[in-house]
Design a protein around this motif. Structure first.
Motif, short mmCIF file in Angstrom:
data_model
loop_
_atom_site.label_atom_id
_atom_site.label_comp_id
_atom_site.label_asym_id
_atom_site.label_seq_id
_atom_site.Cartn_x
_atom_site.Cartn_y
_atom_site.Cartn_z
N ALA A 893 0.83 -1.20 0.00
CA ALA A 893 0.00 0.00 0.00
C ALA A 893 0.87 1.26 0.00
CB ALA A 893 -0.93 0.00 1.21
N SER A 894 0.58 2.19 -0.91
CA SER A 894 1.40 3.40 -1.07
C SER A 894 1.36 4.28 0.17
CB SER A 894 0.95 4.19 -2.29
OG SER A 894 -0.41 4.55 -2.17
N ASP A 895 0.16 4.42 0.81
CA ASP A 895 0.10 5.26 2.00
C ASP A 895 0.88 4.66 3.16
OD1 ASP A 895 -1.67 3.15 2.19
OD2 ASP A 895 -3.19 4.27 3.32
N ARG A 896 0.88 3.32 3.24
CA ARG A 896 1.65 2.62 4.28
C ARG A 896 3.15 2.86 4.05
NH1 ARG A 896 3.12 0.14 8.61
NH2 ARG A 896 3.03 -2.13 8.85
N LYS A 897 3.59 2.75 2.80
CA LYS A 897 5.00 2.96 2.48
C LYS A 897 5.40 4.42 2.75
CE LYS A 897 4.99 0.98 -1.71
NZ LYS A 897 5.50 0.40 -2.99
N GLN A 898 4.52 5.35 2.47
CA GLN A 898 4.84 6.75 2.73
C GLN A 898 5.03 7.02 4.22
OE1 GLN A 898 1.80 9.15 0.91
NE2 GLN A 898 2.46 8.67 -1.19
N ALA A 899 4.16 6.41 5.03
CA ALA A 899 4.28 6.61 6.48
C ALA A 899 5.58 6.01 7.00
CB ALA A 899 3.08 5.97 7.18
N ILE A 900 5.92 4.80 6.54
CA ILE A 900 7.17 4.15 6.97
C ILE A 900 8.37 4.98 6.51
CG2 ILE A 900 8.63 2.11 6.67
CD1 ILE A 900 5.97 0.51 6.29
N GLU A 901 8.31 5.45 5.26
CA GLU A 901 9.41 6.25 4.72
C GLU A 901 9.66 7.49 5.57
OE1 GLU A 901 10.73 8.59 0.61
OE2 GLU A 901 8.75 7.66 0.76
N GLN A 902 8.60 8.21 5.93
CA GLN A 902 8.76 9.43 6.71
C GLN A 902 9.35 9.12 8.09
OE1 GLN A 902 8.31 12.63 5.49
NE2 GLN A 902 9.52 12.95 7.36
N SER A 903 8.91 8.02 8.70
CA SER A 903 9.45 7.63 10.00
C SER A 903 10.94 7.33 9.91
CB SER A 903 8.70 6.39 10.54
OG SER A 903 7.35 6.67 10.75
N LEU A 904 11.33 6.63 8.86
CA LEU A 904 12.74 6.29 8.68
C LEU A 904 13.58 7.53 8.39
CD1 LEU A 904 12.32 3.00 6.62
CD2 LEU A 904 13.28 3.17 8.92
N LEU A 905 13.06 8.44 7.58
CA LEU A 905 13.78 9.69 7.30
C LEU A 905 13.99 10.49 8.57
CD1 LEU A 905 12.07 10.82 3.95
CD2 LEU A 905 14.39 9.96 4.23
N ASP A 906 12.97 10.53 9.42
CA ASP A 906 13.10 11.24 10.71
C ASP A 906 14.18 10.59 11.58
OD1 ASP A 906 11.13 13.00 9.98
OD2 ASP A 906 9.53 11.99 11.10
N ALA A 907 14.18 9.25 11.61
CA ALA A 907 15.16 8.52 12.43
C ALA A 907 16.58 8.74 11.94
CB ALA A 907 14.83 7.03 12.43
N ALA A 908 16.74 8.92 10.62
CA ALA A 908 18.07 9.03 10.04
C ALA A 908 18.57 10.47 9.94
CB ALA A 908 18.09 8.40 8.64
N SER A 909 17.73 11.43 10.29
CA SER A 909 18.07 12.84 10.04
C SER A 909 19.03 13.39 11.08
CB SER A 909 16.80 13.68 10.02
OG SER A 909 16.25 13.77 11.34
N ASP A 910 19.73 14.46 10.68
CA ASP A 910 20.62 15.17 11.60
C ASP A 910 19.81 15.81 12.72
OD1 ASP A 910 22.80 14.53 10.08
OD2 ASP A 910 22.74 16.38 8.91
N ARG A 911 18.61 16.28 12.41
CA ARG A 911 17.77 16.91 13.42
C ARG A 911 17.45 15.94 14.54
NH1 ARG A 911 12.66 16.45 14.18
NH2 ARG A 911 12.31 15.48 12.15
N ARG A 912 17.13 14.69 14.16
CA ARG A 912 16.80 13.69 15.18
C ARG A 912 18.02 13.41 16.06
NH1 ARG A 912 13.82 11.90 18.98
NH2 ARG A 912 13.74 9.64 19.21
N GLN A 913 19.20 13.36 15.43
CA GLN A 913 20.42 13.13 16.20
C GLN A 913 20.63 14.24 17.22
OE1 GLN A 913 22.49 10.66 16.37
NE2 GLN A 913 24.10 11.60 17.61
N ALA A 914 20.41 15.48 16.78
CA ALA A 914 20.59 16.62 17.69
C ALA A 914 19.60 16.55 18.85
CB ALA A 914 20.41 17.93 16.92
N GLU A 915 18.36 16.14 18.57
CA GLU A 915 17.36 16.02 19.63
C GLU A 915 17.77 14.99 20.66
OE1 GLU A 915 13.80 15.08 17.56
OE2 GLU A 915 13.44 17.13 16.84
N LEU A 916 18.31 13.85 20.18
CA LEU A 916 18.73 12.80 21.10
C LEU A 916 19.90 13.25 21.96
CD1 LEU A 916 18.48 9.73 18.68
CD2 LEU A 916 17.01 10.21 20.63
N GLU A 917 20.82 14.00 21.36
CA GLU A 917 21.99 14.45 22.12
C GLU A 917 21.59 15.48 23.18
OE1 GLU A 917 24.57 15.81 19.06
OE2 GLU A 917 25.32 13.82 18.56
N ASP A 918 20.53 16.26 22.87
CA ASP A 918 20.08 17.27 23.83
C ASP A 918 19.23 16.68 24.94
OD1 ASP A 918 21.37 19.18 22.38
OD2 ASP A 918 19.60 19.81 21.24
N ALA A 919 18.68 15.47 24.68
CA ALA A 919 17.74 14.86 25.64
C ALA A 919 18.44 14.52 26.95
CB ALA A 919 17.13 13.62 25.03
#
Length: 919
Positions: A893-919
């Motif tokens: 399902a395309s909507d399912r793949k889009q949701a998974i893709e966005q979650s993975l992009l967030d997990a792999a992003s520099d922004r997410r890394q910065a949030e984890l380091e600040d936590a």
């Protein structure tokens, strides 16, 4: 080296103004006014540096002006301090002959070439050792310089000491060679200089040259032994400033030249070569000054994180297919290449001059060796040279011919002829490029059986290679701005050709046993060499370099003399030269669809043989340590499976037969534990038997049996796998959601990198997970302390004794310079790569525990991971997962793949890394 005119010197430092301030402060008690005087001098130093920084910003390539300005600034400060110390702190009415002092600049300071944070190298000369006044003055001057924050290298000697020590130590001799009068007693300076050349230099010229060249070679080896390493040292690297200095030192030592320009007068450089010398030197001095200013320290290494900033400061801009930093580094490497060419010519002249003065002795004194002729060329002393200055002008095809003869006869091209070839390389036009004889000669060089790598490098140094093959000229000195490639594109290509030649000779049979056999089975060996030449030929053009390179191959191969079949094969190899490594490293080789898809593209054994060879040399030519046993193992497995499929037209065994064959093999490995096959047959499904190698199955069965017998809830077994160059970590535990990402987090916390993972669940609910791990530099975890740490870390992670997310975020990357690169995360879904699974491939910047975060995200999206394949390309990671949903279905399902893709992009992003380091 040359006297540089420094405009508006008083804007840098006005000595008269500062003298007036110091005199006013010292009018009462000079000693008590010392802090205020130091403050005045420090302000002058800071103001002078700021002015020089402003000038460099206005003229960002004016290296000579900036470095000479830095030396001028220090000169004035030294003179101010000397006059203050001698005039006010230790004044003497009438000095004795022993109370004289001269200050001489030596080393880079002596050349008047200083970057903002260069050492201030000073030699103090006094007539005698026992001169208390001189000692007091020297000490006071040094304290003032130290208080200004300058790093001072100093010596204090008499002329007699200088002669004795310089005779013993080449470093001292080299520093004094560049001695320059700064201040003090000029007669004492002149006397010392005369004695240096008369009593130290005279008669030691040959020894000095030999020692400086040995020193240079040792330095090159320490710095990487290539002028094309992608993070060069501007000062000490091959082709850097120190190589130019070495030429000047040798010329000055032998011919007593006072400046680089004088090297022309004594015949060591032509006027054109001298201009190249100055351009290269000025550019590199500018780069060095920028590095010092950016870092505010004596930094000479042009690292990735600094390259962008220097490129911006020097006004390089982006162009189609090439970023500003790549254009800057390409220009840098062209200058380094020019330095290499100058060095060869220069040293050849020195060698000739020594040969002319060398006297023969003994029985053979009257014997004169005669040169021989080879197709009109002169061959003497293992060197081939053009017989006349107009040799190449009469027939430009000879520019190719001389290198072909050098390769064929194992000769060196005489440096004077290299200079001639460099000068005349512009004669190579389309007529020469399309000349069948010239192309046949070039192909003989490229696929030569002696040493094509060295000869092609000579051709490249002389500018002939890029003129004859303009597409290669476009990648000349082109840098690949990443942490994976160690060399420029042209150097990488020439090294790949050299590796192919060594494999064909059998020199690398231990590291490349498969390629060593295959190269002698291919129908056309010249296809292998032309493919090696062209595989990266289209880099830097924008677009897919593999596709663009295939088009270049279709154009060049017929010109080189390859037939239609050979041309088609080379073009295919160039287009698909990354296919085998991508399949081996990022796909599950036990999945039948992987082999089917790969074979569907390869289609023939001849293509497979060539692709295996090209893949091996391409990976190894990237740089030291990139090729390893793990990659060799994966490529070998893929090659064997594809070869079987191509030979038989189908896989030798179906699913049922493959499982039976595996069980039979494992039975032999288990020995007295063979009963485990039957005991556990209903526990482990067919998918497990197909996915795992026989050796790992045998280990898993014994481990599972022992764990069950002692009712162990968590079993961790670690074993070094020599064939894969990694450590196998097998974890058996009661299966539960999130188990995989927790194990991965524990492994990362122990300091290990996961390079492959297979996840299995038995029919009675136990997880049997196998990980291959290495340390951050690609070595196996093999020490007892490492094994104990990894076991404890996994156990703590599964027991919840450690908070994975904050702990993992604190772990730094092994190479923190990855932050210099812009790596945008990408997620690719592939439902055709496997019959059973959806394959998800994530590209992102490598960072601490990326695999753990991605695996956790997949878990949170209710996906089941069956295998994971982890590949690192310098700062980039490519992690591949074979997954299904909770019901064992693919993700369609395309909507399912889009949701998974966005979650993975967030997990792999520099922004997410910065949030984890600040936590």
């Amino acid at each position: 080296m040359n006297k540089i005119r420094i405009p508006n010197q008083r804007a840098i430092i006005d000595r008269r103004v500062i003298v007036a301030k110091i005199d006013a402060l010292a009018a009462g008690d000079a000693a008590s006014a010392r802090p205020e005087i130091v403050a005045v001098l420090r302000a002058a130093l800071d103001a002078g540096r700021s002015e020089l920084a402003r000038r460099l910003a206005q003229k960002p390539s004016a290296g000579h002006e900036c470095s000479a300005g830095q030396a001028f600034l220090v000169d004035q400060l030294v003179r101010l301090i000397h006059d203050h110390v001698v005039g006010r702190i230790y004044p003497v009415g009438t000095r004795s002959t022993g109370e004289r002092l001269t200050i001489m600049a030596v080393g880079g300071y002596g050349r008047a070439e200083m970057a903002p944070h260069s050492d201030v190298d000073i030699a103090f000369f006094t007539p005698t050792r026992s001169a208390p006044w001189c000692e007091q003055v020297i000490e006071a001057i040094l304290y003032f310089l130290w208080d200004l924050g300058l790093k001072v290298g100093h010596s204090s000697r008499t002329p007699d000491d200088m002669v004795r020590l310089a005779r013993e130590d080449i470093t001292i001799r080299t520093a004094l060679l560049e001695g320059r009068f700064v201040w003090g007693d000029e007669d004492l300076y002149q006397n010392s200089r005369q004695r240096f050349f008369a009593e130290v230099v005279a008669g030691t010229e040959r020894q000095f040259v030999a020692e400086k060249l040995a020193e240079r070679n040792a330095r090159h080896k320490r710095m990487g032994d290539s002028r094309y390493v992608v993070e060069p040292n501007v000062k000490d690297g091959k082709g850097g400033l120190r190589d130019l200095h070495t030429l000047y030192w040798i010329g000055k030592y032998i011919h007593k030249v006072r400046s680089a320009a004088d090297l022309v007068d004594v015949g060591l450089l032509t006027p054109a070569e001298y201009r190249s010398f100055r351009r290269a030197e000025s550019f590199m001095l500018a780069v060095r000054c920028h590095l010092h200013m950016i870092t505010d320290r004596a930094e000479d290494r042009l690292t990735f994180d600094l390259q962008r900033q220097v490129a911006e400061r020097m006004n390089f801009a982006d162009r189609t297919g090439k970023s500003a930093v790549e254009r800057f580094m390409q220009f840098y490497f062209l200058q380094a290449k020019r330095v290499g060419s100058l060095t060869g010519v220069f040293l050849a002249h020195i060698d000739q001059q020594f040969a002319q003065t060398r006297r023969r002795r003994g029985f053979l004194a009257a014997f004169t060796a005669r040169p021989r002729e080879l197709k009109g060329y002169r061959v003497f002393g293992g060197r081939i040279e053009a017989p006349s200055d107009d040799w190449f002008r009469k027939d430009p095809v000879r520019l190719i011919e001389i290198f072909q003869l050098a390769q064929q006869e194992s000769l060196e091209v005489h440096p004077a002829t290299m200079r001639q070839a460099d000068r005349d390389s512009g004669l190579i036009d389309n007529k020469v490029r399309n000349d069948p004889a010239a192309n046949a000669l070039f192909l003989d060089i490229l696929a030569g059986r002696n040493d094509p790598e060295t000869v092609l490098r000579w051709m490249n140094e002389a500018g002939v290679f890029g003129k004859f093959v303009p597409d290669f000229g476009r990648v000349n000195a082109q840098m690949q701005f990443d942490m994976y490639h160690h060399y420029t594109v042209d150097e990488h290509t020439i090294r790949a050709i050299g590796l192919l030649n060594r494999i064909e000779k059998g020199d690398l049979a231990e590291d490349h046993p498969r390629a060593t056999k295959l190269i002698h089975k291919v129908e056309s060996r010249r296809v292998a060499y032309v493919a090696a030449l062209l595989h990266d030929i289209a880099k830097g053009r924008g677009g897919d370099h593999s596709v663009l390179g295939a088009e270049v191959a279709k154009k060049l191969c017929p010109r080189f003399g390859l037939d239609e079949t050979e041309t088609e094969l080379v073009a295919w190899l160039v287009r698909q030269h990354l296919l085998m490594s991508a399949t081996a490293f990022k796909r599950d080789l036990t999945d039948p669809a992987t082999i089917e898809n790969f074979v569907g593209e390869v289609q023939s054994l001849e293509r497979l043989r060539h692709l295996m060879i090209l893949t091996a040399i391409d990976i190894r030519a990237v740089g030291p340590g990139v090729w390893n046993s793990w990659k060799r193992q994966l490529l070998g497995e893929l090659s064997d499976s594809a070869q079987e499929r191509l030979r038989l037209g189908h896989m030798r065994h179906g699913r049922k037969e493959r499982v039976a064959f595996k069980k039979q093999t494992v039975t032999g490995l288990l020995g007295e534990n063979a009963h485990l096959i039957e005991d556990l047959d209903q526990i482990f499904g067919d998918a497990y038997w197909i996915a795992e190698p026989e050796k790992i199955i045998a280990l898993n069965l014994v481990q599972y049996s022992v764990a069950q017998s002692i009712r162990e809830q968590l079993s961790i077994h670690c074993e070094y796998d020599e064939g894969r160059g990694a450590t196998l970590v097998s974890v058996i535990a009661a299966d539960h959601p999130g188990l995989f990402y927790r194990i991965a987090g524990g492994i990362h916390l122990a300091g290990a990198n996961i390079i492959d993972a297979r996840i299995h669940t038995t029919r009675n609910g136990w997880a049997v997970d196998n990980f291959l791990v290495q340390d951050p530099v690609g070595q196996p975890f093999n020490e007892t302390t490492q094994i104990d740490r990894i076991k404890k870390s996994i156990a703590d992670a599964l027991a919840g004794k450690v908070e994975l997310v904050p702990q993992l975020a604190k772990r730094p990357l092994p190479r923190t310079r990855a932050g210099a690169f812009d790596v945008r995360p990408r997620v690719i879904f592939d439902n055709k790569a496997s019959n059973r699974f959806t394959v998800i491939e994530i590209h992102a910047r490598d960072r601490p525990a990326l695999l753990n975060r991605l695996a956790r995200t997949l878990f949170e999206n209710q996906l089941v991971v069956y295998s994971a394949h982890i590949t690192a390309y310098g700062e980039r990671a490519a992690d591949t997962f074979y997954v299904t949903d909770l019901l064992g279905n693919k993700i369609d399902a395309s909507d399912r793949k889009q949701a998974i893709e966005q979650s993975l992009l967030d997990a792999a992003s520099d922004r997410r890394q910065a949030e984890l380091e600040d936590a």
